[in-house]
Design a protein around this motif. Structure first.
Motif, mmCIF file in Angstrom:
data_model
loop_
_atom_site.group_PDB
_atom_site.id
_atom_site.type_symbol
_atom_site.label_atom_id
_atom_site.label_comp_id
_atom_site.label_asym_id
_atom_site.label_seq_id
_atom_site.Cartn_x
_atom_site.Cartn_y
_atom_site.Cartn_z
ATOM 1 N N PRO A 131 16.082 -2.442 -2.899
ATOM 2 C CA PRO A 131 15.057 -1.405 -3.001
ATOM 3 C C PRO A 131 14.889 -0.919 -4.439
ATOM 4 O O PRO A 131 15.843 -0.515 -5.085
ATOM 5 C CB PRO A 131 15.576 -0.292 -2.084
ATOM 6 N N LEU A 132 13.651 -0.978 -4.912
ATOM 7 C CA LEU A 132 13.327 -0.582 -6.278
ATOM 8 C C LEU A 132 13.057 0.915 -6.335
ATOM 9 O O LEU A 132 12.229 1.441 -5.595
ATOM 10 C CB LEU A 132 12.082 -1.342 -6.759
ATOM 11 N N HIS A 133 13.739 1.590 -7.252
ATOM 12 C CA HIS A 133 13.519 3.021 -7.459
ATOM 13 C C HIS A 133 13.332 3.272 -8.951
ATOM 14 O O HIS A 133 14.114 2.809 -9.774
ATOM 15 C CB HIS A 133 14.704 3.831 -6.938
ATOM 16 N N ILE A 134 12.267 3.998 -9.296
ATOM 17 C CA ILE A 134 11.991 4.362 -10.687
ATOM 18 C C ILE A 134 11.907 5.878 -10.766
ATOM 19 O O ILE A 134 11.203 6.508 -9.984
ATOM 20 C CB ILE A 134 10.681 3.729 -11.195
ATOM 21 N N HIS A 135 12.610 6.450 -11.706
ATOM 22 C CA HIS A 135 12.587 7.897 -11.867
ATOM 23 C C HIS A 135 11.312 8.364 -12.575
ATOM 24 O O HIS A 135 10.656 7.598 -13.269
ATOM 25 C CB HIS A 135 13.805 8.355 -12.671
ATOM 26 N N ILE A 136 10.985 9.604 -12.437
ATOM 27 C CA ILE A 136 9.909 10.346 -13.100
ATOM 28 C C ILE A 136 8.544 10.073 -12.474
ATOM 29 O O ILE A 136 7.915 10.980 -11.942
ATOM 30 C CB ILE A 136 9.829 10.082 -14.629
ATOM 31 N N GLN A 137 8.048 8.825 -12.550
ATOM 32 C CA GLN A 137 6.715 8.538 -12.025
ATOM 33 C C GLN A 137 6.765 7.666 -10.768
ATOM 34 O O GLN A 137 7.499 6.672 -10.738
ATOM 35 C CB GLN A 137 5.849 7.814 -13.073
ATOM 36 N N PRO A 138 6.000 8.012 -9.721
ATOM 37 C CA PRO A 138 5.843 7.085 -8.599
ATOM 38 C C PRO A 138 4.959 5.914 -9.023
ATOM 39 O O PRO A 138 4.364 5.937 -10.108
ATOM 40 C CB PRO A 138 5.159 7.943 -7.528
ATOM 41 N N TYR A 139 4.869 4.902 -8.173
ATOM 42 C CA TYR A 139 4.059 3.734 -8.503
ATOM 43 C C TYR A 139 3.206 3.352 -7.305
ATOM 44 O O TYR A 139 3.531 3.646 -6.159
ATOM 45 C CB TYR A 139 4.939 2.554 -8.953
ATOM 46 N N GLN A 140 2.088 2.672 -7.599
ATOM 47 C CA GLN A 140 1.139 2.282 -6.567
ATOM 48 C C GLN A 140 1.214 0.774 -6.337
ATOM 49 O O GLN A 140 1.185 -0.012 -7.292
ATOM 50 C CB GLN A 140 -0.286 2.667 -6.978
ATOM 51 N N ILE A 141 1.303 0.373 -5.080
ATOM 52 C CA ILE A 141 1.279 -1.054 -4.739
ATOM 53 C C ILE A 141 -0.146 -1.567 -4.894
ATOM 54 O O ILE A 141 -1.087 -1.000 -4.332
ATOM 55 C CB ILE A 141 1.756 -1.279 -3.295
ATOM 56 N N THR A 142 -0.321 -2.641 -5.665
ATOM 57 C CA THR A 142 -1.656 -3.208 -5.849
ATOM 58 C C THR A 142 -1.794 -4.609 -5.265
ATOM 59 O O THR A 142 -2.921 -5.056 -5.038
ATOM 60 C CB THR A 142 -2.045 -3.238 -7.334
ATOM 61 N N ALA A 143 -0.681 -5.316 -5.002
ATOM 62 C CA ALA A 143 -0.793 -6.658 -4.428
ATOM 63 C C ALA A 143 0.563 -7.153 -3.947
ATOM 64 O O ALA A 143 1.604 -6.832 -4.536
ATOM 65 C CB ALA A 143 -1.361 -7.643 -5.448
ATOM 66 N N PHE A 144 0.542 -7.952 -2.882
ATOM 67 C CA PHE A 144 1.695 -8.726 -2.431
ATOM 68 C C PHE A 144 1.389 -10.196 -2.698
ATOM 69 O O PHE A 144 0.261 -10.656 -2.470
ATOM 70 C CB PHE A 144 1.944 -8.523 -0.934
ATOM 71 N N SER A 145 2.392 -10.939 -3.151
ATOM 72 C CA SER A 145 2.145 -12.333 -3.524
ATOM 73 C C SER A 145 1.739 -13.191 -2.342
ATOM 74 O O SER A 145 1.074 -14.219 -2.510
ATOM 75 C CB SER A 145 3.382 -12.928 -4.200
ATOM 76 N N GLY A 146 2.106 -12.789 -1.120
ATOM 77 C CA GLY A 146 1.730 -13.564 0.053
ATOM 78 C C GLY A 146 0.329 -13.273 0.550
ATOM 79 O O GLY A 146 -0.108 -13.855 1.549
ATOM 80 N N GLY A 147 -0.377 -12.376 -0.135
ATOM 81 C CA GLY A 147 -1.729 -12.038 0.261
ATOM 82 C C GLY A 147 -1.812 -10.986 1.356
ATOM 83 O O GLY A 147 -2.913 -10.657 1.819
ATOM 84 N N GLU A 148 -0.663 -10.450 1.785
ATOM 85 C CA GLU A 148 -0.681 -9.430 2.828
ATOM 86 C C GLU A 148 -1.330 -8.141 2.308
ATOM 87 O O GLU A 148 -1.332 -7.855 1.108
ATOM 88 C CB GLU A 148 0.748 -9.101 3.289
ATOM 89 N N THR A 149 -1.863 -7.370 3.216
ATOM 90 C CA THR A 149 -2.351 -6.039 2.869
ATOM 91 C C THR A 149 -1.314 -4.973 3.199
ATOM 92 O O THR A 149 -1.410 -3.844 2.704
ATOM 93 C CB THR A 149 -3.660 -5.704 3.604
ATOM 94 N N GLU A 150 -0.318 -5.338 4.025
ATOM 95 C CA GLU A 150 0.739 -4.391 4.356
ATOM 96 C C GLU A 150 1.979 -5.144 4.804
ATOM 97 O O GLU A 150 1.917 -6.298 5.219
ATOM 98 C CB GLU A 150 0.300 -3.424 5.457
ATOM 99 N N LEU A 151 3.125 -4.463 4.701
ATOM 100 C CA LEU A 151 4.402 -4.992 5.164
ATOM 101 C C LEU A 151 5.155 -3.876 5.888
ATOM 102 O O LEU A 151 4.761 -2.710 5.825
ATOM 103 C CB LEU A 151 5.237 -5.515 3.982
#
Length: 233
Positions: A131-151
């Motif tokens: 699980p990826l965690h980054i402090h300070i700023q949240p991040y937005q998912i823009t693409a999955f390499s498998g072409g999915e829209t959700e997981l």
């Protein structure tokens, strides 16, 4: 509330991405009534249709999918090596490595530097197991390499904002592309695996956010003229 399983206590599964353990099969559980709903029909048999409402977003959470990133790079969560790398830069942050030759922790270098008030894009590998965690700023998912829209049954979807990302159902070798603003704050932003055992074994690093403290992403109001800065009115 008493801690731990036992008579009269109930093990509750934490929400997705929270990292809390799930009760093992056979552990003490107890069915309890938490809520009772009483549904009463209106006197004339009609219901009021609620008007749709879309609350404005703060400008640091505007949709970045149509933005042009200022920087793009590859972020690897390398579980076997217990390290986090950006474009191949980064060593395992073990105690021995950090303090080699008598060095202090403050001398440990960043894996990348980004300007405050800019958008940077990360193409992430390894989030299927770490699980990826980054402090300070949240991040937005823009693409999955498998072409999915959700997981994960829709918990992680393109367009969503997160601060922890685990795509276990994506499979090894998959990538997730995320974007984030380096908004307002300068200094160190820690990035690490949110399995704390792996983090303690060296799977941690940090980004350096440079520039003038307080700088914000100017194009946010172009992407979304309704976004607000400061307090929500």
């Amino acid at each position: 509330a008493a801690a731990g399983p036992g008579p009269g206590r109930r093990n509750l599964r934490a929400g997705m991405g929270q990292g809390a353990p799930v009760a093992a099969a056979g552990a003490d559980t107890q069915d309890v009534e938490l809520l009772t709903l009483v549904i009463t029909e209106t006197a004339d048999g009609t219901t009021t249709t609620l008007a749709p409402f879309s609350p404005p977003r703060p400008c640091y959470l505007v949709d970045l999918r149509s933005a042009t990133p200022d920087t793009t790079g590859a972020l690897e969560l390398a579980g076997g090596a217990r390290r986090v790398q950006y474009d191949g830069v980064g060593d395992s942050m073990t105690y021995a490595n950090v303090h080699a030759g008598g060095a202090a922790m403050a001398a440990w270098p960043p894996i990348a530097s980004f300007g405050v008030g800019t958008v940077f894009e990360l193409v992430v590998t390894g989030s299927n197991a770490h699980p990826l965690h980054i402090h300070i700023q949240p991040y937005q998912i823009t693409a999955f390499s498998g072409g999915e829209t959700e997981l994960s049954n829709g918990y992680f979807a393109v367009g969503d904002w997160h601060d922890t990302l685990l795509t276990a159902d994506a499979g090894g070798g998959s990538t997730v592309t995320v974007r984030t603003q380096a908004d307002t704050f300068t200094g160190k932003a820690v990035v690490h695996c949110h399995i704390l055992e792996h983090e303690d074994e060296g799977m941690m690093a940090w980004f350096e956010i440079t520039g003038t403290e307080g700088t914000q992403y100017a194009a946010a109001t172009t992407l979304d003229p309704t976004c607000y800065r400061g307090a929500f009115a």
